[in-house]
Write an enzyme that holds these catalytic residues in place. Structure first.
Site, PDB file in Angstrom:
ATOM      1  N   MET A  11      11.562   6.905  22.798  1.00 13.59           N
ATOM      2  CA  MET A  11      12.233   8.270  22.628  1.00 13.59           C
ATOM      3  C   MET A  11      13.051   7.889  21.451  1.00 13.59           C
ATOM      4  O   MET A  11      14.101   6.892  21.449  1.00 13.59           O
ATOM      5  CB  MET A  11      13.091   8.784  23.681  1.00 13.59           C
ATOM      6  CG  MET A  11      13.930   9.873  23.359  1.00 13.59           C
ATOM      7  SD  MET A  11      12.661  11.459  23.211  1.00 13.59           S
ATOM      8  CE  MET A  11      12.206  11.736  24.774  1.00 13.59           C
ATOM      9  N   LEU A  18       2.174   1.900  -0.361  1.00 13.38           N
ATOM     10  CA  LEU A  18       3.273   1.749  -1.214  1.00 13.38           C
ATOM     11  C   LEU A  18       4.190   2.678  -1.459  1.00 13.38           C
ATOM     12  O   LEU A  18       4.844   2.916  -2.166  1.00 13.38           O
ATOM     13  CB  LEU A  18       2.422   1.570  -2.457  1.00 13.38           C
ATOM     14  CG  LEU A  18       1.498   0.511  -2.567  1.00 13.38           C
ATOM     15  CD1 LEU A  18       0.583   0.502  -3.731  1.00 13.38           C
ATOM     16  CD2 LEU A  18       1.949  -0.821  -2.073  1.00 13.38           C
ATOM     17  N   GLY A  19       4.494   3.738  -0.290  1.00  9.76           N
ATOM     18  CA  GLY A  19       5.308   4.659  -0.157  1.00  9.76           C
ATOM     19  C   GLY A  19       4.996   5.809  -1.105  1.00  9.76           C
ATOM     20  O   GLY A  19       3.908   6.157  -1.493  1.00  9.76           O
ATOM     21  N   ALA A  22       7.940   7.461  10.521  1.00 11.22           N
ATOM     22  CA  ALA A  22       6.543   7.747  10.827  1.00 11.22           C
ATOM     23  C   ALA A  22       5.591   8.237   9.873  1.00 11.22           C
ATOM     24  O   ALA A  22       4.415   8.350  10.327  1.00 11.22           O
ATOM     25  CB  ALA A  22       6.239   8.652  12.006  1.00 11.22           C
ATOM     26  N   ALA A  23       5.863   7.994   8.791  1.00 13.73           N
ATOM     27  CA  ALA A  23       4.882   8.405   7.544  1.00 13.73           C
ATOM     28  C   ALA A  23       3.857   7.235   7.669  1.00 13.73           C
ATOM     29  O   ALA A  23       2.590   7.865   7.589  1.00 13.73           O
ATOM     30  CB  ALA A  23       5.606   8.245   6.122  1.00 13.73           C
ATOM     31  N   GLY A  24       4.042   6.299   7.981  1.00 15.43           N
ATOM     32  CA  GLY A  24       2.831   5.027   7.856  1.00 15.43           C
ATOM     33  C   GLY A  24       2.066   5.294   9.035  1.00 15.43           C
ATOM     34  O   GLY A  24       0.975   5.154   8.871  1.00 15.43           O
ATOM     35  N   ASP A  25       2.799   5.699  10.154  1.00 12.59           N
ATOM     36  CA  ASP A  25       1.930   5.860  11.451  1.00 12.59           C
ATOM     37  C   ASP A  25       1.080   7.245  11.270  1.00 12.59           C
ATOM     38  O   ASP A  25      -0.096   7.365  11.829  1.00 12.59           O
ATOM     39  CB  ASP A  25       2.820   6.068  12.725  1.00 12.59           C
ATOM     40  CG  ASP A  25       3.487   4.936  12.964  1.00 12.59           C
ATOM     41  OD1 ASP A  25       3.102   3.744  12.848  1.00 12.59           O
ATOM     42  OD2 ASP A  25       4.598   5.053  13.594  1.00 12.59           O
ATOM     43  N   GLU A  72       4.669  -3.620  18.596  1.00  8.75           N
ATOM     44  CA  GLU A  72       5.763  -3.040  19.585  1.00  8.75           C
ATOM     45  C   GLU A  72       5.648  -3.259  21.131  1.00  8.75           C
ATOM     46  O   GLU A  72       6.489  -2.740  21.998  1.00  8.75           O
ATOM     47  CB  GLU A  72       6.425  -1.528  19.261  1.00  8.75           C
ATOM     48  CG  GLU A  72       7.161  -1.232  18.018  1.00  8.75           C
ATOM     49  CD  GLU A  72       7.348   0.118  17.785  1.00  8.75           C
ATOM     50  OE1 GLU A  72       8.169   0.297  16.949  1.00  8.75           O
ATOM     51  OE2 GLU A  72       7.036   1.067  18.416  1.00  8.75           O
ATOM     52  N   ARG A 118       9.134  17.131   6.421  1.00  7.37           N
ATOM     53  CA  ARG A 118       9.639  17.433   7.797  1.00  7.37           C
ATOM     54  C   ARG A 118      10.212  16.302   8.529  1.00  7.37           C
ATOM     55  O   ARG A 118      10.118  15.094   8.138  1.00  7.37           O
ATOM     56  CB  ARG A 118       8.339  17.960   8.469  1.00  7.37           C
ATOM     57  CG  ARG A 118       7.749  18.829   8.047  1.00  7.37           C
ATOM     58  CD  ARG A 118       6.071  18.723   8.793  1.00  7.37           C
ATOM     59  NE  ARG A 118       5.341  19.828   8.289  1.00  7.37           N
ATOM     60  CZ  ARG A 118       4.035  19.855   8.516  1.00  7.37           C
ATOM     61  NH1 ARG A 118       3.636  19.333   9.568  1.00  7.37           N
ATOM     62  NH2 ARG A 118       3.427  20.949   7.955  1.00  7.37           N
TER      63      ARG A 118
END
Length: 303
Positions: free
Chosen positions: A12, A213-214, A242-245, A138, A278
């Site tokens: 969470m 690379l963002g 979470a952009a990478g995920d 993780e 978002r």
């Protein structure tokens, strides 16, 4: 339909939105607080499901209110949770500070995730049905290695996100087909800050590498071929959590569907660009129709 199995964490996310992150010893006033389902495993599962795959998650939640909410959120996004264990004690949590530039700082408390130390026979059977197994760091390293070895033995493609960054044992790298670090993780793994140099160093251990690379996009490298750089769509980031995920989940789906690598990378980059516009982790992830529209493709049914 493409089948993806994720072996990973469920947390969470406790998210505070602030003008800027506090320095050590400093207190700042936040403007908003949210609890959002997350965890790198759950995030990648949701991203892949929304991108059009049939997705199952292997992991654990606690026997607490967060655990019930996490399971419900996954199921609402179409993720199969039959092999998501419920264990005594608290669920994992991630304590996140997001600043006005969309950057973040995160502290993860593993909770129930720390109990997933080995696979069951049911887990192994499920992995054998997949087109790809997605892994992160993780969960305890023992089960990550076991998952990668199991997938390799069953002929299932393994995709590893080496986050949080740490030294990777040779047996894990030997069972990894595609490694997807961000530029900071790649530098930590190799000692090379320059992405092309880092990619070449990583190719000594794995056959394919994508370094994200963002805002600059991503770099793909494989043995015996010239690297490929794919730019990211230009957008204003609200929250990069979470952009990478999102990228990894969408990329796994695109590759499993047989898209050529450049097209798959562009498709995944479009998904990630949508997510950073978002707030939140899993709540920010786009659906397949949105990705198709952002990528400039006609909407299509998943293969």
């Amino acid at each position: 339909m493409t089948s993806i199995v994720v072996l990973g964490s469920t947390n969470m996310d406790l998210v505070a939105y602030v003008p800027r992150a506090p320095a050590r010893g400093e207190t700042v006033t936040g403007r908003e607080f949210r609890t959002v389902p997350g965890g790198k495993g759950a995030n990648q599962a949701v991203a892949a499901a929304r991108a059009g795959a049939e997705v199952s998650l292997i992991g654990a939640v606690g026997a607490d209110e967060f655990g019930a909410r996490l399971r419900s959120a996954l199921e609402h996004s179409g993720v199969d949770t039959d092999l998501l264990r419920t264990v005594e004690g608290p669920s994992g949590t991630a304590h996140i500070v997001v600043d006005d530039e969309g950057g973040n700082a995160i502290v993860v408390v593993p909770g129930a995730n720390g109990t997933v130390t080995s696979l069951t026979h049911g887990d192994e059977a499920l992995i054998g049905t997949a087109d790809a197994l997605l892994l992160q760091l993780e969960l305890p390293l023992s089960v990550v290695v076991e998952g990668a070895r199991t997938a390799r033995g069953l002929g299932v493609r393994t995709v590893l996100t080496p986050a949080p960054a740490r030294a990777l044992p040779p047996e894990l790298l030997a069972a990894t087909d595609l490694l997807v670090p961000n530029e900071h993780e790649a530098a930590a793994l190799t000692g090379h800050a320059e992405p092309h140099a880092a990619a070449q160093a990583l190719l000594r251990f794995v056959p394919e590498v994508v370094i994200t690379l963002g805002a600059s996009g991503c770099l793909y490298a494989t043995r015996g071929a010239e690297p490929v750089t794919v730019p990211a769509p230009r957008v204003r980031a609200v929250d990069t959590t979470a952009a990478g995920d999102t990228f990894v989940g969408a990329l796994a789906v695109a590759l499993a569907e047989g898209r050529p690598v450049p097209g798959a990378l562009a498709w995944a980059s479009a998904a990630a660009a949508l997510s950073v516009q978002r707030a939140g982790a899993s709540t920010s992830m786009p659906y397949r129709s949105e990705i198709e529209a952002a990528a400039g493709e006609p909407e299509a049914e998943p293969a």
